[in-house]
Design a protein around this motif. Structure first.
Motif, PDB file in Angstrom:
ATOM      1  N   GLY A 196      -1.605  -9.541  -5.129  1.00  0.00           N
ATOM      2  CA  GLY A 196      -0.764  -9.165  -4.702  1.00  0.00           C
ATOM      3  C   GLY A 196      -0.127  -7.941  -4.320  1.00  0.00           C
ATOM      4  O   GLY A 196      -0.211  -8.252  -2.837  1.00  0.00           O
ATOM      5  N   VAL A 197      -0.629  -7.653  -4.978  1.00  0.00           N
ATOM      6  CA  VAL A 197       0.447  -6.343  -4.274  1.00  0.00           C
ATOM      7  C   VAL A 197      -0.747  -5.452  -3.629  1.00  0.00           C
ATOM      8  O   VAL A 197      -0.127  -5.079  -2.325  1.00  0.00           O
ATOM      9  N   VAL A 198      -1.993  -5.480  -3.621  1.00  0.00           N
ATOM     10  CA  VAL A 198      -3.042  -4.792  -2.439  1.00  0.00           C
ATOM     11  C   VAL A 198      -2.742  -5.772  -1.810  1.00  0.00           C
ATOM     12  O   VAL A 198      -2.390  -5.102  -0.464  1.00  0.00           O
ATOM     13  N   PHE A 199      -2.678  -6.633  -1.689  1.00  0.00           N
ATOM     14  CA  PHE A 199      -2.894  -7.551  -0.629  1.00  0.00           C
ATOM     15  C   PHE A 199      -1.358  -7.644   0.663  1.00  0.00           C
ATOM     16  O   PHE A 199      -1.984  -7.704   1.696  1.00  0.00           O
ATOM     17  N   GLY A 200       0.109  -6.869  -0.323  1.00  0.00           N
ATOM     18  CA  GLY A 200       0.784  -7.420   0.625  1.00  0.00           C
ATOM     19  C   GLY A 200       0.733  -5.865   0.856  1.00  0.00           C
ATOM     20  O   GLY A 200       0.982  -5.900   1.998  1.00  0.00           O
ATOM     21  N   ALA A 201       0.558  -5.105   0.626  1.00  0.00           N
ATOM     22  CA  ALA A 201      -0.057  -3.311   1.053  1.00  0.00           C
ATOM     23  C   ALA A 201      -0.757  -3.044   2.179  1.00  0.00           C
ATOM     24  O   ALA A 201      -0.437  -2.708   3.247  1.00  0.00           O
ATOM     25  N   LEU A 202      -1.748  -3.980   1.937  1.00  0.00           N
ATOM     26  CA  LEU A 202      -3.066  -4.040   2.939  1.00  0.00           C
ATOM     27  C   LEU A 202      -1.923  -4.952   4.534  1.00  0.00           C
ATOM     28  O   LEU A 202      -2.566  -4.788   5.372  1.00  0.00           O
ATOM     29  N   VAL A 203      -1.472  -5.739   4.220  1.00  0.00           N
ATOM     30  CA  VAL A 203      -1.357  -6.787   5.864  1.00  0.00           C
ATOM     31  C   VAL A 203       0.169  -5.909   6.378  1.00  0.00           C
ATOM     32  O   VAL A 203      -0.776  -5.882   7.074  1.00  0.00           O
ATOM     33  N   PHE A 204       0.733  -5.267   5.421  1.00  0.00           N
ATOM     34  CA  PHE A 204       1.855  -5.109   5.904  1.00  0.00           C
ATOM     35  C   PHE A 204       1.171  -2.746   6.614  1.00  0.00           C
ATOM     36  O   PHE A 204       1.556  -2.980   7.478  1.00  0.00           O
ATOM     37  N   LEU A 205       0.445  -2.475   5.645  1.00  0.00           N
ATOM     38  CA  LEU A 205      -0.007  -0.660   6.493  1.00  0.00           C
ATOM     39  C   LEU A 205      -1.190  -1.185   7.569  1.00  0.00           C
ATOM     40  O   LEU A 205      -1.422  -0.448   7.476  1.00  0.00           O
ATOM     41  N   LEU A 206      -1.725  -2.085   6.936  1.00  0.00           N
ATOM     42  CA  LEU A 206      -3.466  -1.878   7.772  1.00  0.00           C
ATOM     43  C   LEU A 206      -3.559  -3.305   8.551  1.00  0.00           C
ATOM     44  O   LEU A 206      -3.729  -2.804   9.699  1.00  0.00           O
ATOM     45  N   TYR A 207      -3.988  -4.499   8.235  1.00  0.00           N
ATOM     46  CA  TYR A 207      -3.910  -5.626   9.114  1.00  0.00           C
ATOM     47  C   TYR A 207      -3.864  -5.630  10.043  1.00  0.00           C
ATOM     48  O   TYR A 207      -3.670  -5.413  11.516  1.00  0.00           O
ATOM     49  N   LYS A 208      -2.367  -6.087   9.564  1.00  0.00           N
ATOM     50  CA  LYS A 208      -0.888  -5.549  10.881  1.00  0.00           C
ATOM     51  C   LYS A 208      -1.308  -5.191  11.860  1.00  0.00           C
ATOM     52  O   LYS A 208      -0.486  -4.942  13.357  1.00  0.00           O
ATOM     53  N   PRO A 209      -0.624  -3.420  11.648  1.00  0.00           N
ATOM     54  CA  PRO A 209      -1.008  -2.598  13.347  1.00  0.00           C
ATOM     55  C   PRO A 209      -2.319  -2.380  13.840  1.00  0.00           C
ATOM     56  O   PRO A 209      -2.050  -2.890  15.083  1.00  0.00           O
ATOM     57  N   VAL A 210      -3.309  -3.228  12.909  1.00  0.00           N
ATOM     58  CA  VAL A 210      -5.017  -2.857  13.228  1.00  0.00           C
ATOM     59  C   VAL A 210      -4.746  -3.624  14.500  1.00  0.00           C
ATOM     60  O   VAL A 210      -5.949  -3.676  15.657  1.00  0.00           O
TER      61      VAL A 210
END
Lengths: 163, 301
Positions: free
Chosen positions: A16-30
């Protein structure tokens, strides 16, 4: 195979932590960058299409103008040719009339000159006839009749030649 | 209790993850530690990408790599859903599954994972036990002779066990173990996948989603509903054991090959395991995606 609830919960939280971090730091901006890039490309394509349309429009207008120009040129040329023909005919007619006039004029002048010459010749002939008559008269007075006639004929013939 | 096989040549194969530390009563296993490392690496990568992310038509470096991964995954998901809205909804789950699983699979192939040992905390306690018992026996010797006899016998038994333990050297466990080579990890992933399958089903079909499981319109549909309920549990089991089985089998294979022929021979197997790691991550992500997609489709048709 130890299945332990604490480990399962730990791994769920970890994921869940990895999911949240990736969503906000990687997926959304890219993905946002992708969307903006796609939008930019779409706008570019739209502008390019508009430019192509405008170019086509201009080409069509140019072709139409060229066609019109060609038509106008042909009509102007035709008109000019007609005018030129008319003018040429006019010039020829004028020239002919002038030539005729000149001919008439020169004919008249020539007739006048001829008449003057004839008049002069007649005057000269009359003078010569008078002279001949004088000579003849003088001859008659001096010689015989036959000789006088011969002399007259000769004088007359001379006069005729002169004329 | 940790079950393990310790071969004479040092070959260490354990079907379950082993504790390397304890926080209170909670045992921190080597697979938990490795999956934490993987998570940290992924988050570091995300932070690094975020810090140098810029709006450009020619991305370079990390941004290029991140864009390649995300675009590939996005296209892959879209090819299955055929719907941009669903693609955007499923994308974070599927991509995180894929990245987290693939790196957990591949980290098991790195040198040091499975070859760096620590003293097993449980066993360290066991090794002290005989000494403690001996002192207790000596204290009780003065009080009751019969009891002393029994305790001595017990102490002797413990001493023998300790001696056996010592003959194999101190009890050691690998510090790291591939996260997906632990049944708890794969079960956690399977539970997440199946849980979100239900969430997406309810989100798209509201309460009508449960008609899939409970349907009294006809006896056949009722029976089909029961089968559907069973299939949801089967999904968890198949997800769990497919991933665990493949990765654990790969680790065992590599450990055996390394023990038999340590040079050159393991190389093709490492290549194979890289491929298996990728395929298993892809299979898990793809199946999750198919289940999400199926659950989000209308059940009226």
């Amino acid at each position: 195979m130890d299945i332990q609830l604490t480990q399962i919960i730990f791994q769920i939280i970890n994921f869940g932590v990895v999911f949240g971090a990736l969503v906000f730091l990687l997926y959304k901006p890219v993905l946002k960058i992708f969307d903006e890039r796609a939008k930019r490309i779409e706008e570019g394509q739209k502008a390019a299409q508009q430019a192509i349309d405008a170019q086509e429009n201009l080409s069509n207008m140019a072709a139409e103008a060229q066609k019109k120009l060609k038509k106008e040129r042909a009509s102007v040329l035709e008109k000019a040719q007609e005018e030129a023909k008319e003018r040429a005919a006019q010039i020829i007619a004028d020239a002919k009339a002038q030539a005729q006039e000149e001919t008439e004029k020169s004919k008249k002048a020539w007739e006048e000159e001829r008449r003057q010459l004839m008049k002069a010749a007649r005057t000269e002939m009359a003078e010569a006839a008078l002279k001949a008559a004088e000579v003849v008269t003088a001859g008659i007075l001096k010689s015989d009749k036959k000789a006088q006639e011969k002399l007259i004929d000769a004088e007359l013939e001379k006069m005729l030649k002169q004329i | 209790m940790v079950k393990k096989i310790m071969a004479a040549n040092g070959l260490h194969i354990s079907i379950s993850a082993e504790p390397v530390a304890h926080i209170g009563d909670i045992a921190i296993t080597n697979s938990m530690l490795t999956s934490l490392v993987v998570s940290a690496l992924l988050i570091t990568f995300a932070v690094a990408v975020r810090s140098q992310l810029k709006q450009t038509n020619k991305p370079t470096g990390l941004q290029n790599l991140a864009e390649w991964i995300i675009e590939s995954m996005h296209s892959f998901i879209y090819s299955i859903t055929g719907d941009l809205k669903k693609t955007r909804l499923f994308f974070p789950f599927i991509t995180t599954f894929f990245l987290w699983i693939i790196f957990n699979n591949w980290i098991g192939l790195l040198p040091g994972v499975g070859s760096i040992y620590v003293i097993e905390p449980e066993k360290a306690v066991v090794e002290v036990e005989p000494v403690a018992l001996e002192s207790i026996v000596q204290a009780q010797e003065l009080e009751e002779e019969e009891v002393v006899h029994e305790d001595v016998a017990q102490a002797e038994h413990e001493e023998t066990a300790a001696a056996e333990e010592e003959s194999h050297g101190p009890a050691k466990v690998p510090l790291f173990r591939a996260g997906t080579a632990d049944l708890n990890t794969t079960l956690a992933l399977a539970l997440i996948s199946v849980f979100f399958t239900q969430v997406f089903g309810i989100k798209h079909n509201s309460l009508g989603y449960f008609k899939k499981f409970i349907n009294f319109s006809s006896p056949i549909m009722f029976f089909v509903g029961i089968l559907e309920i069973i299939s949801e549990f089967a999904k968890v089991i198949s997800f769990t054991f497919r991933l665990f089985g493949n990765i654990f089998a790969g680790e065992v294979l590599l450990a055996v090959i390394l023990a038999l022929v340590p040079v050159i021979a393991p190389m093709p197997f490492y290549g194979l395991e890289l491929f298996v790691g990728f395929i298993q991550a892809l299979v898990f992500a793809m199946l999750s995606l198919v289940f999400f997609n199926m659950a989000s489709e209308s059940h009226e048709h």
